[in-house]
Design a protein around this motif. Structure first.
Motif, PDB file in Angstrom:
ATOM      1  N   GLU A 103       0.810  -1.217   0.000  1.00  0.00           N
ATOM      2  CA  GLU A 103       0.000   0.000   0.000  1.00  0.00           C
ATOM      3  C   GLU A 103       0.849   1.275   0.000  1.00  0.00           C
ATOM      4  O   GLU A 103       0.330   2.370  -0.175  1.00  0.00           O
TER       5      GLU A 103
ATOM      6  N   ARG B 290      -0.614   6.182   2.057  1.00  0.00           N
ATOM      7  CA  ARG B 290      -0.974   4.791   1.780  1.00  0.00           C
ATOM      8  C   ARG B 290      -2.224   4.739   0.926  1.00  0.00           C
ATOM      9  O   ARG B 290      -3.122   5.543   1.079  1.00  0.00           O
ATOM     10  N   ARG B 291      -2.238   3.761   0.034  1.00  0.00           N
ATOM     11  CA  ARG B 291      -3.418   3.517  -0.787  1.00  0.00           C
ATOM     12  C   ARG B 291      -3.443   2.038  -1.129  1.00  0.00           C
ATOM     13  O   ARG B 291      -2.441   1.487  -1.552  1.00  0.00           O
ATOM     14  N   MET B 292      -4.567   1.388  -0.963  1.00  0.00           N
ATOM     15  CA  MET B 292      -4.685  -0.049  -1.200  1.00  0.00           C
ATOM     16  C   MET B 292      -4.908  -0.322  -2.689  1.00  0.00           C
ATOM     17  O   MET B 292      -5.836   0.215  -3.277  1.00  0.00           O
TER      18      MET B 292
END
Length: 133
Positions: free
Chosen positions: A44, A52-54
């Motif tokens: 992420e 953060r990014r999924m």
């Protein structure tokens, strides 16, 4: 009023993820395709952990042919791709795009050519400096 329905948005993401995973399964071995949250959490972010990014999924190809096939699938499905090395960068360059695919190139580890006279090496993205030093 155009309020965003969180449940509808989550369902749309789940459907898109299922479509992408189904298209990539014939290309990649089971251990080369990650899409469950517990498997994708390490992807992420890169070394810059403040953001953060999924991702929808993470692909871990081992051959150039797999990379080409993955790129074709993502182009066809209009899924954005973020290439990633070992994830140690501190600039955020390997941060996933929302509803995108992380294309991890760390398993491409072949040394293609070494020219000692020009002091150059042609390597795949997963080769570490120590391997050619």
């Amino acid at each position: 009023m155009n309020a965003i329905n969180p449940l509808a948005e989550e369902l749309a993401i789940t459907v898109r993820q299922a479509e992408l995973v189904a298209a990539l399964k014939p290309i990649l071995a089971e251990d080369q395709l990650l899409w469950l949250p517990e498997d994708t959490i390490p992807y992420e972010c890169d070394g810059l952990a403040a953001y953060r990014r999924m991702p929808l999924a993470v692909a871990l190809p081992q051959t150039e042919a797999q990379v080409i096939a993955i790129l074709k699938v993502c182009h066809q499905l209009q899924v954005p791709i973020v290439p990633r090395g070992s994830g140690t960068g501190l600039s955020g360059g390997a941060m996933p795009i929302a509803q995108g695919l992380v294309l991890s190139l760390s398993k491409l580890k072949k040394i293609l050519a070494i020219d000692p006279f020009s002091r150059t090496a042609t390597v795949q993205p997963g080769v570490r400096n120590l391997a050619i030093s």
